[in-house]
Scaffold this motif. Structure first.
Motif, PDB file in Angstrom:
ATOM      1  N   UNK A  27       0.965  -1.598   0.022  1.00  0.00           N
ATOM      2  CA  UNK A  27      -0.015   0.148  -0.071  1.00  0.00           C
ATOM      3  C   UNK A  27       0.575   1.677  -0.208  1.00  0.00           C
ATOM      4  N   UNK A  28       2.256   0.895  -0.067  1.00  0.00           N
ATOM      5  CA  UNK A  28       2.489   2.202  -0.010  1.00  0.00           C
ATOM      6  C   UNK A  28       4.238   2.099   0.179  1.00  0.00           C
ATOM      7  N   UNK A  29       5.031   2.540   0.648  1.00  0.00           N
ATOM      8  CA  UNK A  29       6.623   2.377   0.901  1.00  0.00           C
ATOM      9  C   UNK A  29       6.601   1.898   2.431  1.00  0.00           C
ATOM     10  N   UNK A  30       8.058   1.340   2.822  1.00  0.00           N
ATOM     11  CA  UNK A  30       8.651   0.280   4.273  1.00  0.00           C
ATOM     12  C   UNK A  30       7.356  -0.636   4.290  1.00  0.00           C
ATOM     13  N   UNK A  31       6.789  -1.262   3.804  1.00  0.00           N
ATOM     14  CA  UNK A  31       5.966  -2.712   4.356  1.00  0.00           C
ATOM     15  C   UNK A  31       6.410  -3.899   4.465  1.00  0.00           C
ATOM     16  N   UNK A  32       6.216  -4.756   4.698  1.00  0.00           N
ATOM     17  CA  UNK A  32       6.891  -6.648   4.885  1.00  0.00           C
ATOM     18  C   UNK A  32       5.633  -7.584   5.031  1.00  0.00           C
ATOM     19  N   UNK A  33       6.041  -8.425   3.982  1.00  0.00           N
ATOM     20  CA  UNK A  33       5.248  -9.632   4.587  1.00  0.00           C
ATOM     21  C   UNK A  33       5.791 -10.666   4.903  1.00  0.00           C
ATOM     22  N   UNK A  34       5.532 -11.619   5.927  1.00  0.00           N
ATOM     23  CA  UNK A  34       6.302 -12.853   6.265  1.00  0.00           C
ATOM     24  C   UNK A  34       6.342 -14.343   5.723  1.00  0.00           C
ATOM     25  N   UNK A  35       7.291 -14.950   5.542  1.00  0.00           N
ATOM     26  CA  UNK A  35       7.306 -16.116   5.281  1.00  0.00           C
ATOM     27  C   UNK A  35       7.557 -17.286   6.321  1.00  0.00           C
ATOM     28  N   UNK A  36       6.750 -18.264   6.226  1.00  0.00           N
ATOM     29  CA  UNK A  36       6.948 -19.482   7.408  1.00  0.00           C
ATOM     30  C   UNK A  36       8.290 -20.330   6.302  1.00  0.00           C
ATOM     31  N   UNK A  37       9.340 -20.337   7.475  1.00  0.00           N
ATOM     32  CA  UNK A  37      10.440 -21.608   6.371  1.00  0.00           C
ATOM     33  C   UNK A  37      10.332 -22.573   6.118  1.00  0.00           C
ATOM     34  N   UNK A  38       9.118 -23.216   7.560  1.00  0.00           N
ATOM     35  CA  UNK A  38       9.233 -24.623   7.868  1.00  0.00           C
ATOM     36  C   UNK A  38       7.768 -24.960   6.608  1.00  0.00           C
ATOM     37  N   UNK A  39       7.097 -23.990   6.223  1.00  0.00           N
ATOM     38  CA  UNK A  39       5.778 -24.339   5.298  1.00  0.00           C
ATOM     39  C   UNK A  39       5.887 -23.839   3.781  1.00  0.00           C
ATOM     40  N   UNK A  40       7.102 -22.278   3.691  1.00  0.00           N
ATOM     41  CA  UNK A  40       6.738 -21.218   2.703  1.00  0.00           C
ATOM     42  C   UNK A  40       5.566 -21.422   2.546  1.00  0.00           C
ATOM     43  N   UNK A  41       5.327 -21.040   3.177  1.00  0.00           N
ATOM     44  CA  UNK A  41       3.762 -20.271   3.025  1.00  0.00           C
ATOM     45  C   UNK A  41       3.788 -19.076   4.092  1.00  0.00           C
ATOM     46  N   UNK A  42       3.154 -17.856   2.836  1.00  0.00           N
ATOM     47  CA  UNK A  42       3.017 -16.173   3.679  1.00  0.00           C
ATOM     48  C   UNK A  42       1.908 -16.559   4.614  1.00  0.00           C
ATOM     49  N   UNK A  43       2.275 -15.568   5.081  1.00  0.00           N
ATOM     50  CA  UNK A  43       1.398 -15.771   7.002  1.00  0.00           C
ATOM     51  C   UNK A  43       0.701 -14.337   7.537  1.00  0.00           C
ATOM     52  N   UNK A  44       0.828 -13.286   6.067  1.00  0.00           N
ATOM     53  CA  UNK A  44       0.172 -11.949   6.260  1.00  0.00           C
ATOM     54  C   UNK A  44       0.708 -11.332   4.964  1.00  0.00           C
ATOM     55  N   UNK A  45      -0.192 -10.426   4.129  1.00  0.00           N
ATOM     56  CA  UNK A  45      -0.251  -9.863   3.958  1.00  0.00           C
ATOM     57  C   UNK A  45       0.795  -8.840   4.182  1.00  0.00           C
ATOM     58  N   UNK A  46       1.062  -8.016   3.186  1.00  0.00           N
ATOM     59  CA  UNK A  46       1.988  -6.426   3.245  1.00  0.00           C
ATOM     60  C   UNK A  46       1.663  -5.290   4.876  1.00  0.00           C
ATOM     61  N   UNK A  47       2.483  -5.598   5.578  1.00  0.00           N
ATOM     62  CA  UNK A  47       2.507  -4.958   7.209  1.00  0.00           C
ATOM     63  C   UNK A  47       3.295  -3.417   6.559  1.00  0.00           C
ATOM     64  N   UNK A  48       3.341  -2.385   7.233  1.00  0.00           N
ATOM     65  CA  UNK A  48       3.735  -1.240   7.656  1.00  0.00           C
ATOM     66  C   UNK A  48       5.024  -1.622   8.613  1.00  0.00           C
ATOM     67  N   UNK A  49       6.272  -1.272   8.349  1.00  0.00           N
ATOM     68  CA  UNK A  49       7.274  -1.846   8.710  1.00  0.00           C
ATOM     69  C   UNK A  49       7.468  -0.982   9.933  1.00  0.00           C
ATOM     70  N   UNK A  50       6.681   0.401  10.707  1.00  0.00           N
ATOM     71  CA  UNK A  50       7.164   0.872  11.905  1.00  0.00           C
ATOM     72  C   UNK A  50       6.154   0.983  12.993  1.00  0.00           C
ATOM     73  N   UNK A  51       4.734  -0.642  12.395  1.00  0.00           N
ATOM     74  CA  UNK A  51       3.549  -0.556  13.338  1.00  0.00           C
ATOM     75  C   UNK A  51       3.874  -2.075  14.190  1.00  0.00           C
ATOM     76  N   UNK A  52       3.283  -2.334  15.870  1.00  0.00           N
ATOM     77  CA  UNK A  52       3.393  -3.827  15.990  1.00  0.00           C
ATOM     78  C   UNK A  52       2.458  -4.259  14.955  1.00  0.00           C
TER      79      UNK A  52
END
Length: 189
Positions: free
Chosen positions: A164-189
């Motif tokens: 949705x804009x610069x400064x975001x991330x998504x997370x991949x489970x390295x055991x299952x290779x499943x993407x755990x969530x879509x983009x989240x802002x880097x500077x928010x919990x």
């Protein structure tokens, strides 16, 4: 559970007189990268990888400094090659980006094809998709990150999966290779 976080560089200073790969983080981008480095999830990170462009390396350096790590730069993880057009005003850039995602097998104005960029970034990062003792952070760019997100989730290339804009991330489970969530802002919990 070890994870990989694909992180896009935060806010930059666009400058039509400077090559896009040489752009720098803006003061807001630096502040957001520092806020990212203070997030609780950062503590488990044991490896920081970056694309070669200044803005990504700067954000990766802030993260690595916090963790007392060295940044590993991977040239093939760079942003899409749009050197054929160079800097484009925002509205024109967005129109090109829309076509880039809508027609992944076609070069838009001489830009690298989305299908090729997706294969390039996947090949450059595939070796990181294995469980290790610590989390991995990859700092790069939104477009190639979106292409990789589509590949990892088994979805066709589509801009609706874009950050949705610069400064975001998504997370991949390295055991299952499943993407755990879509983009989240880097500077928010």
């Amino acid at each position: 559970m070890p994870v990989l976080r694909y992180i896009t560089h935060p806010d930059v200073v666009p400058d039509p007189d400077v090559l896009v790969p040489e752009w720098r983080l803006s003061p807001t981008g630096v502040a957001r990268a520092r806020a990212m480095a203070a997030q609780p999830w950062v503590e488990a990170t044991g490896r920081v990888v970056s694309s070669p462009e200044n803005k990504a390396r700067a954000a990766a350096a802030i993260l690595a400094e916090r963790l007392h790590l060295v940044v590993e730069v991977r040239p093939d993880t760079g942003e899409i090659d749009r050197s054929s057009t160079g800097y484009l005003p925002a509205e024109e850039h967005e129109a090109h980006a829309d076509r880039f995602f809508a027609l992944p097998d076609v070069s838009t104005g001489g830009w690298e094809r989305a299908a090729d960029a997706q294969e390039r970034v996947h090949a450059a990062l595939a070796d990181l998709l294995v469980p290790g003792e610590a989390d991995v952070a990859v700092v790069g760019h939104g477009a190639v990150g979106t292409l990789w997100y589509c590949r990892l989730t088994g979805q066709p290339i589509d801009r609706r999966h874009d950050q949705p804009g610069q400064g975001h991330y998504f997370t991949v489970d390295l055991v299952t290779r499943e993407v755990l969530h879509p983009w989240r802002p880097i500077d928010a919990d």
